[in-house]
Each structure stands twice: as C-alpha cells, then as structure tokens.
Design an enzyme around this catalytic site. Structure first.
Site, PDB file in Angstrom:
ATOM      1  N   SER A 318       0.421  -1.487   0.268  1.00 47.64           N
ATOM      2  CA  SER A 318      -0.188  -0.134  -0.107  1.00 47.64           C
ATOM      3  C   SER A 318       0.759   1.075   0.252  1.00 47.64           C
ATOM      4  O   SER A 318       1.482   1.637  -1.229  1.00 47.64           O
ATOM      5  CB  SER A 318      -1.389  -0.305   0.833  1.00 47.64           C
ATOM      6  N   ASP A 329      11.125   4.811  -9.288  1.00 49.63           N
ATOM      7  CA  ASP A 329      11.019   5.344 -10.407  1.00 49.63           C
ATOM      8  C   ASP A 329      11.105   6.077 -11.236  1.00 49.63           C
ATOM      9  O   ASP A 329      11.685   7.395 -12.192  1.00 49.63           O
ATOM     10  CB  ASP A 329       9.276   5.450 -10.942  1.00 49.63           C
ATOM     11  N   LYS A 343      -0.683  -3.765  -3.134  1.00 55.91           N
ATOM     12  CA  LYS A 343      -1.982  -3.132  -3.057  1.00 55.91           C
ATOM     13  C   LYS A 343      -2.073  -1.687  -3.935  1.00 55.91           C
ATOM     14  O   LYS A 343      -1.628  -0.957  -3.633  1.00 55.91           O
ATOM     15  CB  LYS A 343      -2.053  -3.000  -1.730  1.00 55.91           C
TER      16      LYS A 343
END
Length: 418
Positions: A318, A329, A343
């Site tokens: 999460s 990223d 999730k």
C-alpha cells in the site's frame, strides 16, 4: 333555493374530489424516499448505499445491479441494529472488494485510534490474500505480543480461539484478536514448510512508534543512516523528518530505508515522506471511476540528497509501495529485497450517523512510470531472498538483504537524482 343548495353541495364535493386526486397524484410522483418515512436502520443502510454509489471506483459495481442490492437488503427486514449491520455487510459483499467494508462502531474507533498511533491487542497487521482469501500476516508490530511469539510475514491465521477464519471478514478477524489488556487469544497458525501450530497470546497495549533510526559505522565506508519505518500513521511524517535531520547532523552520508513488513496506512503520510527524499518528480498518479487521472508531485523540499537504498519484501504494501515506487521510478533510490505485496487501491474513510464507519475504494493508483501494481507488486532492482529472521537479526550481518544494501552503497557510481 333547495335546488341551488343541492348544486352547491355537489360542486363542493366535486372540487374536494379534484383536490384529493391532485394530492394523491402529487404524492405518487414524489421519489420513493420522499413518500416513505424511513426508520433509523433504513436510513443508515441508505446512507451506506449512497456513499458507495457516489464514490466507488468501479462504476459497474463489479457487474452488479447496485440499486437492486439495496432493495434486496431493505426487503430482508431490519429488525434491529445488529440485523442492519449484517444487511449492510451482505450488500457490500457482491462488490468482491475486501477493502470496501463496513466498520461497526467499535471497529471504526479502533481503526481511527491506530492511525493516531495507539492500539491494544496482539499487534498483528493482517490482510486477506487476494487470490485465496486466506487471512495472512503482513507483519507483526515490533515489540508486540505477536512479535514476541515470533509470528512472521506470510504466516496464515487458520483459526482464532478455535473459530476457522475461512470466509471470515478481515474486520471480524481483527475484532476477534482485539480485547482488554491481559486477556488471552489462541491463534492457529499455518507456515510454509511445516505443520500448523497454536500460539497463545496475551493482549497488551501496542506502542506504535513508526520510525526507528540509528547511525551505523561500516568498515571502509562513511557512516550510514539506517531508518526502519513500520507503518504510515499520524506520527510517521514528523518522526521521519526528525530521523533524517538527526542522522544528517551525526554525519550520515548514505541511507538505508527499511520498508520490509510495512503494511502501509495513511496515503498522505506516504506522499509526504516521499517529499522528504525527492526534490522533483511525480510521486503517484491516482485514477478515479471516470478514468480521470491526477498526480501528486514533489515540492522541492527534500531533506537529503545522499545515496539511498530501500529494503522491501512481500510485507511491503500500500503506502509503502507508493513510497518505494516513487523513489525507484524517479531514480532516487535502488530497491533491494523481494517482490512487494501488490496493493494498488486507495480507500477513503466515511463517518456514518451512528458512529460506525465505511471504508470505500475510491481510486486506483499508478507509479510515476504509470505501472499498475495491484496484485502484482514492485520488482526490486536487486532481488535478494532472505531466510526468516528473528527481530534481533534484522539489519545485521545475518540479514542478507541488509548486507546487499551495504554492498550497493559501497558502489561509488550509485546514481542519485532528485
């Protein structure tokens, strides 16, 4: 005169008939909700229905006729509040979403309390495995009864006080494990590679201090700041900022952020902590039911620019995945460990009129590279399997993932952008 009175009386009766007809027609032209005075239980069920109808991420409601589910629930009879709660839970079940759930008043109070950093119980963070529905341990809370009993991430809770957890709702399982300090609960545990076993836990007050930080002196390297973040509660952002500033003042020139076993928590806390490490770039994209995409960005407020490695595993979920993906990223950090939980859904909490609550999946999220990780997780840059470790072995020479992070930080070419 007699005839005139008769005509007048007939005219009056005719006019009253017209008025009555208009009143009846007007009444039946009103919406059903306006025609019928709903009792408190019916109003509560309607309250839940309207919130889901307005906010749920899947406008098809998992292919269900959402209006018909409400009518079915109302027809079932709401004889008391307990029956109403059961009817609401039955109405939500066809959505097939374990994260959209009704929270009875005591459950809702406990959830709100835990996000503020307080809890009583056994200290297990749990989830339903998406594919099998098995009640699975994400992580025990450090120092809790579950942690002292050496329960581990990915253990399965097969029964609670002898009651099988098959088809048991997540909140029911959590409620069964809560209780007064000093009381006992018996868990039947399944663990890969061995027979099921029982654990007797004594409930206690759980201290939710989400950040543990210390300066590590590593041979042939400058000082490393090690930070373990256990969850994203209301204290997490301020404690993380304090930890980074303290380690920096102590001479840390490289950092390890340990998110292993962190089940998530408050989305905004995850975003704000990402901003402590990132000067620029997208942190997360959210996508609502209309497909409208929004982004949350860094604000140029990073506290540290030094090299960073993030440790992750199957218990990283999460908000932890939002943070890990944002750092990966954007090229701010390398990830080391194993595949994360997966999730990629965002819930909002809604207060209900009787003190109960409703958690609703209102959006999906994508990483800054527009990856949907739901049920997939994040693949680390460096995959390192690890044996099951005791609490005092974590982040030591016996921890291969931690050692891999140390080795990675020793590489002078480790890229850092921000």
């Amino acid at each position: 005169m007699h005839n005139w009175l008769s005509v007048t009386g007939w005219l009056k009766r005719w006019l009253w008939g017209i008025v009555l007809l208009l009143l009846i027609q007007g009444f039946w032209s009103l919406p059903v909700a306006a025609r019928v005075t709903l009792n408190e239980d019916q109003q509560l069920l309607n309250e839940v229905w309207r919130i889901v109808n307005r906010t749920y991420v899947d406008a098809s409601f998992n292919g269900q006729n959402w209006s018909s589910l409400r009518q079915k629930a109302l027809r079932g009879g709401l004889k008391d509040r307990k029956a109403t709660y059961s009817a609401i839970e039955s109405m939500l079940e066809p959505l097939g979403d374990p994260f959209t759930r009704f929270l009875r008043p005591e459950q809702y109070l406990s959830l709100r309390t835990s996000t503020r950093g307080e809890l009583t119980g056994v200290g297990l963070q749990i989830a339903l495995e998406p594919e099998t529905g098995a009640l699975t341990v994400i992580s025990p809370i450090e120092g809790s009864p579950a942690d002292r009993a050496e329960l581990r991430p990915l253990d399965k809770i097969l029964a609670i006080d002898g009651v099988p957890t098959t088809d048991m709702a997540l909140d029911e399982a959590a409620e069964r494990m809560r209780g007064t300090i000093g009381s006992q609960v018996r868990l039947t545990v399944g663990r890969e590679g061995q027979s099921s076993f029982e654990v007797l836990l004594v409930r206690d007050r759980i201290e939710l201090n989400p950040v543990h930080a210390e300066l590590r002196q590593v041979p042939d390297q400058s000082a490393i700041g090690y930070i373990r973040l256990s969850q994203f509660n209301g204290n997490a952002v301020s404690e993380m900022a304090q930890a980074v500033q303290t380690l920096k003042s102590q001479g840390a020139t490289r950092y390890i952020l340990d998110l292993r076993g962190n089940p998530g928590g408050l989305l905004q806390a995850g975003v704000e902590i990402a901003r402590l490490w990132l000067d620029q770039g997208a942190i997360v994209y959210t996508v609502n039911r209309e497909g409208v995409q929004d982004s949350l960005e860094a604000r140029g407020s990073a506290l540290a620019q030094e090299p960073l490695v993030v440790l992750v595993n199957g218990g990283t979920a999460s908000a932890s995945e939002i943070l890990a993906a944002a750092l990966q990223d954007n090229g701010r950090a390398k990830l080391v460990g194993t595949q994360t939980f997966g999730k990629g859904l965002i819930q909002s909490l809604f207060d209900l009129s009787d003190g109960s609550g409703l958690a609703v999946t209102v959006a999906k999220y994508q990483t800054p590279s527009h990856h949907d990780i739901n049920k997939l997780g994040i693949t680390p840059d460096v995959v390192v399997e690890a044996p099951s470790l005791k609490r005092d072995q974590i982040a030591t020479a016996q921890d291969p993932q931690y050692q891999a992070a140390i080795n990675l930080l020793s590489n002078a070419t480790l890229a850092v952008s921000g």
